[in-house]
Design a protein around this motif. Structure first.
Motif, PDB file in Angstrom:
ATOM      1  N   ALA A 303       0.836  -1.201   0.000  1.00  0.00           N
ATOM      2  CA  ALA A 303       0.000   0.000   0.000  1.00  0.00           C
ATOM      3  C   ALA A 303       0.873   1.254   0.000  1.00  0.00           C
ATOM      4  CB  ALA A 303      -0.917   0.002   1.212  1.00  0.00           C
ATOM      5  N   SER A 304       0.619   2.129  -0.961  1.00  0.00           N
ATOM      6  CA  SER A 304       1.403   3.363  -1.039  1.00  0.00           C
ATOM      7  C   SER A 304       0.725   4.524  -0.315  1.00  0.00           C
ATOM      8  CB  SER A 304       1.629   3.750  -2.503  1.00  0.00           C
ATOM      9  OG  SER A 304       0.402   3.946  -3.163  1.00  0.00           O
ATOM     10  N   GLN A 305      -0.528   4.337   0.080  1.00  0.00           N
ATOM     11  CA  GLN A 305      -1.253   5.343   0.845  1.00  0.00           C
ATOM     12  C   GLN A 305      -2.034   4.658   1.950  1.00  0.00           C
ATOM     13  OE1 GLN A 305      -1.327   8.517   1.026  1.00  0.00           O
ATOM     14  NE2 GLN A 305      -0.421   9.293  -0.876  1.00  0.00           N
ATOM     15  N   SER A 306      -2.098   5.307   3.105  1.00  0.00           N
ATOM     16  CA  SER A 306      -2.875   4.778   4.220  1.00  0.00           C
ATOM     17  C   SER A 306      -3.694   5.913   4.822  1.00  0.00           C
ATOM     18  CB  SER A 306      -1.948   4.169   5.285  1.00  0.00           C
ATOM     19  OG  SER A 306      -2.702   3.614   6.343  1.00  0.00           O
ATOM     20  N   TYR A 307      -4.979   5.653   5.046  1.00  0.00           N
ATOM     21  CA  TYR A 307      -5.890   6.672   5.569  1.00  0.00           C
ATOM     22  C   TYR A 307      -6.533   6.166   6.858  1.00  0.00           C
ATOM     23  CZ  TYR A 307      -5.503   7.969   0.642  1.00  0.00           C
ATOM     24  OH  TYR A 307      -5.021   8.260  -0.608  1.00  0.00           O
TER      25      TYR A 307
END
Length: 410
Positions: A303-307
């Motif tokens: 995962a290159s983004q985590s929210y």
């Protein structure tokens, strides 16, 4: 329509200006020299600009003070039903007086009446029902709209208090939280076009639209550009390829893989909701994926983004965290191929339609094949209707198109 029809011809009804008391009416067709109408999947209302040459001083004698109603109807060859819209004059701008002081010119800015209904009041109501039902209630109750509403079904019960919000703001809040029963991205849009209101996902528009393309097939033949008189009905007058997309941006923004972590404010539990490229590879089911397996395996393995998204387990179960993860990847895909085209006006083409664009591959050969990257089905995301009204009436359209696949694996 005349017996001899040419590309760009339009049957435009008389343009009638009416005061909101419905006591005064005037035909301003002879004073209008041009008109632009704007539709967008990102706009809940239709907007417009009407360019007026006024030698009889209608501005003062009618008078035009920015609260008049204008109804516009038009047809093109082969579309007997035609299109129409009712707009309110919201502003008079760019006023100029001629050098000889015998005429005025000005621009009337127009918007759908629903924009006024939205601005006049605040929503103060609690809802506990599906998102689709909430949107339907807001449109009927607060926007006083009799226009047809086309809506996709939604999943889950939304428990929400809408307080001190304009109706269109409230609809946008519900739109962003809505979860589709069929399409993982839940990419809902709420917009108006000449057919009415739409609360649909982008995926649904693609899937349904490609089955009803019919004769909406447009060609770009550079030979016709030498002389505009040789243009045919379905020729593209001008074309500009905005972007093929940045694969670096796709990776950076989580288009291949991202993660949403939901934090339960009641129990303190954390839960992962992951999106992977395999969940969405293309919009057009007849097309090919946007990325090769090698690219995905090399740069989409983590995962290159985590929210982080707070949730409340005491409320009805909702799938907003999963939607957020899928929507992030979906948006990165559909914005990777944008095209602007200018075509002869067609009253059957509007925002939300799918059209086919046939583009040659510029290979330097006398008879080149079809472009593997650019040709295929596109969704009309924005539409500008451009009218030249005078004695020689002409109608063209400027379209912004989005595409989520290739026609051939490259």
């Amino acid at each position: 329509m005349t017996d001899q029809w040419h590309p760009g011809d339009v049957n435009l009804s008389n343009i009638i200006l009416t005061d909101l008391n419905n006591t005064k009416h005037v035909d301003i067709t002879n004073q209008v020299v041009g008109m632009d109408l704007y539709e967008s999947m990102l706009s809940p209302v239709i907007k417009g600009e009407m360019y007026v040459y006024d030698p009889v001083d209608l501005l003062s004698s009618f008078p035009i003070i920015g609260e008049e109603l204008v109804e516009i109807e038009w047809k093109t060859e082969g579309n007997e039903k035609g299109s129409n819209c009712k707009l309110i004059v919201c502003e008079v701008v760019e006023q100029q007086i001629s050098v000889d002081n015998r005429s005025k010119s000005y621009t009337l800015r127009l918007q759908s009446p629903e924009a006024y209904y939205s601005q006049r009041q605040l929503v103060a109501k609690q809802y506990e029902q599906e998102s689709k039902a909430i949107v339907e209630n807001l449109v009927q109750t607060y926007l006083s709209s009799e226009k047809q509403l086309y809506a996709d079904p939604t999943r889950g019960i939304e428990q929400v208090v809408l307080a001190n919000m304009k109706p269109l703001q409230a609809i946008d809040l519900v739109r962003r939280r809505a979860v589709s029963t069929q399409y993982p991205s839940s990419s809902f849009c709420f917009y108006e076009n000449t057919r009415g209101y739409h609360f649909l996902t982008v995926e649904a528009m693609f899937q349904r639209g490609q089955k009803t393309v019919g004769n909406k097939v447009f060609h770009y033949d550079t030979n016709t550009q030498e002389d505009i008189s040789t243009a045919q009905y379905r020729n593209i007058i001008a074309l500009k390829h905005i972007s093929t997309g940045s694969t670096l941006d796709t990776v950076t923004n989580g288009g291949l893989r991202n993660q949403v972590i939901s934090y339960d404010m009641v129990t303190g539990d954390l839960q992962d909701h992951n999106y992977a490229n395999e969940d969405f590879q293309k919009v057009d089911e007849n097309g090919k994926p946007l990325h090769t397996d090698g690219f995905v395996s090399k740069f989409g393995d983590t995962a290159s983004q985590s929210y982080l998204l707070p949730v409340d387990s005491s409320l009805p179960e909702h799938e907003l965290p999963t939607k957020t993860a899928h929507l992030q990847g979906f948006v990165a895909k559909i914005t990777s191929n944008l095209l602007h085209i200018h075509i002869q006006g067609d009253s059957s083409v509007t925002v939300g339609d799918v059209i086919t664009v046939e583009l040659p591959d510029a290979s330097g050969l006398d008879q080149s094949g079809e472009s593997k990257l650019l040709a295929g089905n596109y969704l009309v995301a924005k539409c500008r209707h451009i009218f030249q009204v005078g004695k020689l009436r002409n109608y063209t359209q400027s379209l912004e198109l989005i595409k989520g696949s290739y026609i051939t694996q490259v």
